[in-house]
Design a protein around this motif. Sequence first.
Motif, PDB file in Angstrom:
ATOM      1  N   ALA A 149      42.850  61.849   2.775  1.00  0.00           N
ATOM      2  CA  ALA A 149      43.941  62.095   3.720  1.00  0.00           C
ATOM      3  C   ALA A 149      44.862  63.211   3.229  1.00  0.00           C
ATOM      4  O   ALA A 149      45.458  63.937   4.032  1.00  0.00           O
ATOM      5  CB  ALA A 149      44.742  60.808   3.921  1.00  0.00           C
ATOM      6  N   ALA A 150      44.984  63.347   1.898  1.00  0.00           N
ATOM      7  CA  ALA A 150      45.885  64.364   1.339  1.00  0.00           C
ATOM      8  C   ALA A 150      45.199  65.703   1.113  1.00  0.00           C
ATOM      9  O   ALA A 150      45.863  66.688   0.750  1.00  0.00           O
ATOM     10  CB  ALA A 150      46.466  63.847   0.011  1.00  0.00           C
ATOM     11  N   ASP A 151      43.896  65.791   1.331  1.00  0.00           N
ATOM     12  CA  ASP A 151      43.147  67.025   1.065  1.00  0.00           C
ATOM     13  C   ASP A 151      43.337  68.011   2.215  1.00  0.00           C
ATOM     14  O   ASP A 151      42.882  67.762   3.341  1.00  0.00           O
ATOM     15  CB  ASP A 151      41.667  66.683   0.905  1.00  0.00           C
ATOM     16  N   PRO A 152      44.003  69.140   1.966  1.00  0.00           N
ATOM     17  CA  PRO A 152      44.238  70.106   3.054  1.00  0.00           C
ATOM     18  C   PRO A 152      42.949  70.755   3.543  1.00  0.00           C
ATOM     19  O   PRO A 152      42.898  71.284   4.662  1.00  0.00           O
ATOM     20  CB  PRO A 152      45.195  71.131   2.421  1.00  0.00           C
ATOM     21  N   GLN A 153      41.909  70.757   2.712  1.00  0.00           N
ATOM     22  CA  GLN A 153      40.657  71.377   3.123  1.00  0.00           C
ATOM     23  C   GLN A 153      39.769  70.438   3.950  1.00  0.00           C
ATOM     24  O   GLN A 153      38.706  70.845   4.414  1.00  0.00           O
ATOM     25  CB  GLN A 153      39.892  71.833   1.874  1.00  0.00           C
ATOM     26  N   HIS A 155      40.594  69.175   6.817  1.00  0.00           N
ATOM     27  CA  HIS A 155      40.786  69.538   8.228  1.00  0.00           C
ATOM     28  C   HIS A 155      40.574  68.325   9.137  1.00  0.00           C
ATOM     29  O   HIS A 155      39.780  68.351  10.082  1.00  0.00           O
ATOM     30  CB  HIS A 155      39.830  70.678   8.623  1.00  0.00           C
ATOM     31  N   LEU A 156      41.295  67.261   8.828  1.00  0.00           N
ATOM     32  CA  LEU A 156      41.163  66.034   9.620  1.00  0.00           C
ATOM     33  C   LEU A 156      42.021  66.111  10.869  1.00  0.00           C
ATOM     34  O   LEU A 156      43.154  66.610  10.850  1.00  0.00           O
ATOM     35  CB  LEU A 156      41.595  64.821   8.790  1.00  0.00           C
ATOM     36  N   ASP A 157      41.487  65.597  11.974  1.00  0.00           N
ATOM     37  CA  ASP A 157      42.309  65.514  13.186  1.00  0.00           C
ATOM     38  C   ASP A 157      43.102  64.211  13.162  1.00  0.00           C
ATOM     39  O   ASP A 157      42.967  63.377  12.256  1.00  0.00           O
ATOM     40  CB  ASP A 157      41.450  65.619  14.443  1.00  0.00           C
ATOM     41  N   ASP A 158      43.932  64.019  14.160  1.00  0.00           N
ATOM     42  CA  ASP A 158      44.825  62.851  14.177  1.00  0.00           C
ATOM     43  C   ASP A 158      44.058  61.537  14.193  1.00  0.00           C
ATOM     44  O   ASP A 158      44.451  60.566  13.537  1.00  0.00           O
ATOM     45  CB  ASP A 158      45.748  62.924  15.394  1.00  0.00           C
TER      46      ASP A 158
END
Length: 364
Positions: free
Chosen positions: A147-151, A153-156
């Motif tokens: 959840a904290a990984d900026p790479q 690219h998770l949507d809501d």
Amino acid sequence: GRARFAYASAGALELFGLTPEALAEGDEALLALVHPEDGARLLAERGQSQAAESQWVGTYRTRRRGAPADAWAWLAVRATPRPQADGVVVWHGYVTDVTRQRENEQAAAARRSAEDANRAKSEFLSRMSHELRTPLNGIIGFAHLLAADPQAHLDDEQRRRLGIIESSGQRLLTLIDEVLDISRIEAGRIDLTLSDVALAPLLTQALQAVEPMARRAAVRLALRDPGALCVRADASRLSQVMANLLSNAVKYNRPDGRVDVRVVESAGQARIEVADSGPGLDAAQVQQLFQPFNRLGAERSRTEGTGLGLVITRSLVELMGGRIGVDSAPGRGTTMSVSLPLATMSAAAEAFGASFQGVPVPER
């Protein structure tokens, strides 16, 4: 195959309700009192002792004088055979009422069995706790990292699902901790370190810990200045107690509700009260409040919980020499109280009490 008593003491009347004169006529009246399951064995043991000319030692059940038909006394017999020249065997011995001894032995055996079962349960739960925690921590940790990984690219929606994984794992860990606490309490293996505990900093920290939950539930928190009061308690366990009471007061409150914490000094004790503005409980619900896994119908709601927290809380409070109380009625909320012995006031507590500013109510 028949026997008669050449002599019997007055104790025969007390044990069997039979006079020595009645016993002198034969043993039929005596054998009629013996438990049906013990009669044949009793005579067989007597026959074996007679044939071997050895001492006869045994126990059997008999009807107790004046007792109900289903009440049996346990008797112990000890007698020695002395064969005579005419073939008659003379027995010298005595009979003793060992009912209470048997009951004590059975109670002790049951207690040992229960203690063994508790130890086995505690050991099993301890091992299982370790085995469950390892994969659960992995699940929670990797869900948090993802959840904290900026790479990533998770949507809501993906973040929502990750949140469910993490919160579910945390609930399982909480359940494991509570079951372990219940097990330790039952086995008498809870370690407490009693000391002088200042209430002001402890209660302040407890409210600060529950404040994020209160914000999400739109519940306001307030702490009335407890001054420099100290209690005799285990600091970590008292923190656990307050965390449980405060989280319950928030969870089972209403939107725009309120939780008030105050401390009342009386008769050498400090009573910590946690009052909520929730729907309250009726008399029947109050009676069931401390039953394990009984959530009083909340299991049908969306409110999370296991039904173990208050059971553990009451046990911890009582182990610290205190007591827990509840005052509630439908429509007027619930007040949970914890009473603990007052302790000497420390300099640190005096200093904190003098500078106490209270817990800020979340801005709404």
